[in-house]
Design a protein around this motif. Structure first.
Motif, mmCIF file in Angstrom:
data_model
loop_
_atom_site.group_PDB
_atom_site.id
_atom_site.type_symbol
_atom_site.label_atom_id
_atom_site.label_comp_id
_atom_site.label_asym_id
_atom_site.label_seq_id
_atom_site.Cartn_x
_atom_site.Cartn_y
_atom_site.Cartn_z
ATOM 1 N N LEU A 173 0.821 -1.212 0.000
ATOM 2 C CA LEU A 173 0.000 0.000 0.000
ATOM 3 C C LEU A 173 0.859 1.268 0.000
ATOM 4 O O LEU A 173 0.324 2.374 0.082
ATOM 5 C CB LEU A 173 -0.917 0.005 1.230
ATOM 6 C CG LEU A 173 -2.026 -1.060 1.239
ATOM 7 C CD1 LEU A 173 -2.756 -1.069 2.582
ATOM 8 C CD2 LEU A 173 -3.023 -0.818 0.103
ATOM 9 N N GLY A 174 2.165 1.086 -0.084
ATOM 10 C CA GLY A 174 3.066 2.227 -0.176
ATOM 11 C C GLY A 174 3.702 2.660 1.125
ATOM 12 O O GLY A 174 4.470 3.631 1.151
ATOM 13 N N HIS A 175 3.437 1.948 2.204
ATOM 14 C CA HIS A 175 3.989 2.340 3.505
ATOM 15 C C HIS A 175 5.471 1.971 3.595
ATOM 16 O O HIS A 175 5.880 0.887 3.178
ATOM 17 C CB HIS A 175 3.210 1.670 4.641
ATOM 18 C CG HIS A 175 1.795 2.131 4.747
ATOM 19 N ND1 HIS A 175 1.432 3.291 5.399
ATOM 20 C CD2 HIS A 175 0.642 1.598 4.248
ATOM 21 C CE1 HIS A 175 0.115 3.447 5.316
ATOM 22 N NE2 HIS A 175 -0.385 2.432 4.629
ATOM 23 N N ARG A 176 6.230 2.888 4.153
ATOM 24 C CA ARG A 176 7.659 2.667 4.375
ATOM 25 C C ARG A 176 8.023 2.917 5.843
ATOM 26 O O ARG A 176 8.985 2.341 6.335
ATOM 27 C CB ARG A 176 8.495 3.583 3.469
ATOM 28 C CG ARG A 176 8.314 3.317 1.973
ATOM 29 C CD ARG A 176 8.823 1.932 1.600
ATOM 30 N NE ARG A 176 8.651 1.635 0.173
ATOM 31 C CZ ARG A 176 7.589 1.021 -0.323
ATOM 32 N NH1 ARG A 176 6.580 0.650 0.483
ATOM 33 N NH2 ARG A 176 7.509 0.748 -1.612
ATOM 34 N N ASP A 177 7.265 3.762 6.510
ATOM 35 C CA ASP A 177 7.476 4.033 7.937
ATOM 36 C C ASP A 177 6.546 3.121 8.733
ATOM 37 O O ASP A 177 5.397 3.462 9.016
ATOM 38 C CB ASP A 177 7.188 5.510 8.254
ATOM 39 C CG ASP A 177 8.136 6.441 7.522
ATOM 40 O OD1 ASP A 177 9.325 6.079 7.395
ATOM 41 O OD2 ASP A 177 7.695 7.509 7.075
ATOM 42 N N ILE A 178 7.050 1.949 9.098
ATOM 43 C CA ILE A 178 6.206 0.895 9.651
ATOM 44 C C ILE A 178 6.698 0.499 11.041
ATOM 45 O O ILE A 178 7.870 0.151 11.227
ATOM 46 C CB ILE A 178 6.210 -0.343 8.728
ATOM 47 C CG1 ILE A 178 5.759 0.061 7.311
ATOM 48 C CG2 ILE A 178 5.306 -1.435 9.295
ATOM 49 C CD1 ILE A 178 5.932 -1.053 6.289
ATOM 50 N N LEU A 240 6.279 9.748 13.711
ATOM 51 C CA LEU A 240 5.284 8.678 13.764
ATOM 52 C C LEU A 240 5.314 7.798 12.522
ATOM 53 O O LEU A 240 5.623 8.263 11.423
ATOM 54 C CB LEU A 240 3.881 9.273 13.901
ATOM 55 C CG LEU A 240 3.632 10.227 15.075
ATOM 56 C CD1 LEU A 240 2.162 10.606 15.108
ATOM 57 C CD2 LEU A 240 4.049 9.582 16.382
ATOM 58 N N PRO A 241 4.981 6.537 12.674
ATOM 59 C CA PRO A 241 4.852 5.645 11.517
ATOM 60 C C PRO A 241 3.547 5.913 10.773
ATOM 61 O O PRO A 241 2.615 6.502 11.329
ATOM 62 C CB PRO A 241 4.830 4.264 12.165
ATOM 63 C CG PRO A 241 4.178 4.503 13.490
ATOM 64 C CD PRO A 241 4.685 5.858 13.939
ATOM 65 N N THR A 242 3.502 5.463 9.542
ATOM 66 C CA THR A 242 2.250 5.541 8.786
ATOM 67 C C THR A 242 1.470 4.235 8.885
ATOM 68 O O THR A 242 0.317 4.166 8.455
ATOM 69 C CB THR A 242 2.511 5.845 7.304
ATOM 70 O OG1 THR A 242 3.274 4.762 6.722
ATOM 71 C CG2 THR A 242 3.271 7.155 7.146
ATOM 72 N N ALA A 243 2.113 3.188 9.429
ATOM 73 C CA ALA A 243 1.437 1.895 9.581
ATOM 74 C C ALA A 243 2.022 1.161 10.780
ATOM 75 O O ALA A 243 3.193 1.351 11.131
ATOM 76 C CB ALA A 243 1.592 1.047 8.326
ATOM 77 N N ASP A 269 -4.675 8.262 8.965
ATOM 78 C CA ASP A 269 -3.383 8.707 9.467
ATOM 79 C C ASP A 269 -2.421 7.560 9.716
ATOM 80 O O ASP A 269 -1.216 7.695 9.529
ATOM 81 C CB ASP A 269 -3.570 9.497 10.760
ATOM 82 C CG ASP A 269 -4.379 10.763 10.537
ATOM 83 O OD1 ASP A 269 -4.066 11.493 9.593
ATOM 84 O OD2 ASP A 269 -5.337 10.998 11.305
ATOM 85 N N VAL A 270 -2.957 6.454 10.189
ATOM 86 C CA VAL A 270 -2.097 5.295 10.449
ATOM 87 C C VAL A 270 -2.880 4.019 10.154
ATOM 88 O O VAL A 270 -4.002 3.838 10.621
ATOM 89 C CB VAL A 270 -1.578 5.287 11.900
ATOM 90 C CG1 VAL A 270 -2.723 5.271 12.898
ATOM 91 C CG2 VAL A 270 -0.631 4.120 12.135
ATOM 92 N N SER A 271 -2.309 3.167 9.312
ATOM 93 C CA SER A 271 -2.908 1.863 9.023
ATOM 94 C C SER A 271 -2.511 0.873 10.106
ATOM 95 O O SER A 271 -1.398 0.926 10.631
ATOM 96 C CB SER A 271 -2.441 1.354 7.655
ATOM 97 O OG SER A 271 -3.026 2.093 6.609
#
Length: 348
Positions: A173-178, A240-243, A269-271
């Protein structure tokens, strides 16, 4: 009070045949067993468990060894086992190994099984060398759930594959900050699942050139409350992470609750994604990797029944399937401006 002789006369068979039929032994035809059971029911005959055990050497009890009993996963597995065994006249003898802290457990001892159980089912409890030797000396059939042990049949899911599926979903889904929710106990021999899932998460992140900062690893106790408390510290930090990938749905619930009480939208905001398909996952709208927990328990019960009659390959390893269930708690990464946060997750 009716006697076994009364049942034999009513069913037109010998006392020995009644005994074999009521103990579930193979040397009785289905028609004869049905006739005996019907006669016993009509006469309200009930064999003395103590006497039956002395004669047969069997207790009709199966010891189920679990690291926790008050957790949804383990309670559900036990329920599945019990439902399968009771139809064949067996009962569950629960052996709860929960220690005073999450990363400790009580030892497996001979007194748990000696003259009390006809077989042992281990729920995600890899025995240490001395415990393995003890169980082997007892000579009881053993089935494992959740982890593979040499020489014992098992039923499980592939925990590494489940975590890889969850992690790849959010990366896709494009998340990199996990971030990651799920601790590893101090002793890897205590529980295998936390270790396997953490290793799989790290491996998939590495495959995509990604890394999870230490401060984004929530070292909680696999409960919703514990995860919420740790996530509170995460969501009040400056970056903060995105996921968040949670190693269980219960931890995912805690992360979702924390995010929302800090004014963050899930998934805007966050998955958040979990693993298990907990009974409340649909209510919570949680995207998760589903495993059929009840089916694992029922299958373990059936394998044990076969093992009691010597009909199981000791190298049997049944790996049940997993499925991604998207319920809306994950979404593609995008620009997010919530309560002063930039798309990089840094407070403005």
């Amino acid at each position: 009070m009716s006697t076994i002789g009364d049942v034999a006369r009513a069913a037109g068979v010998s006392v020995a045949t009644v005994s074999r039929a009521l103990r579930g032994l193979d040397r009785v035809s289905p028609a004869t067993r049905d006739r005996v059971l019907k006669a016993a029911a009509e006469l309200n005959y009930m064999a003395s468990p103590a006497a039956t055990s002395l004669v047969s050497g069997r207790t009709r009890g199966i010891a189920v060894v679990t690291p926790y009993f008050d957790r949804w996963f383990f309670a559900t597995v036990v329920s599945g086992i019990e439902k399968e065994l009771r139809d064949k006249g067996y009962h569950v003898l629960l052996c709860d190994l929960e220690g005073h802290t999450f990363d400790t457990r009580l030892p497996i001892t001979q007194s748990m099984f000696w003259k009390r159980a006809d077989g042992i089912i281990l729920l995600n409890v890899p025995p240490d060398a001395s415990e393995r030797a003890l169980i082997d000396r007892l000579g009881l059939p053993v089935v494992t759930v959740g982890n593979r042990q040499p020489g014992w049949p098992s039923v499980r899911i592939d925990d590494r594959a489940a975590m890889a599926l969850a992690t790849r979903h959010v990366i896709g889904l494009g998340h990199r900050d996990i971030a990651y929710a799920g601790t590893v106990p101090g002793s890897i021999t205590h529980l295998q699942t936390p270790y396997d899932r953490r290793e799989a998460f790290t491996a998939v992140m590495r495959e995509h050139g990604l890394a999870c900062p230490t401060e984004w690893v929530l070292e909680c106790d696999w409960t919703a409350v514990g995860a919420m408390e740790h996530a509170d510290r995460l969501f009040t930090s400056g970056h903060l992470p995105t996921a968040v990938v949670a190693a269980s749905d219960e931890m995912a619930f805690g992360v979702m609750a924390s995010a929302r009480r800090h004014g963050l939208d899930v998934p805007g905001d966050v998955s958040v994604i979990g693993i298990d398909d907990h009974v409340y996952s649909d209510i919570m709208g949680l995207t998760t990797v589903r495993q059929d927990v009840l089916a694992q328990g029922r299958r373990a019960g059936r394998i044990m029944l076969d093992a009691l009659h010597g009909h199981v390959d000791p190298d049997l390893d049944e790996v049940l399937g997993i499925t991604l269930v998207d319920r809306g708690s994950t979404a593609p990464v995008g620009s997010r401006v919530t309560k002063g946060l930039t798309t990089a997750g840094t407070r403005t």
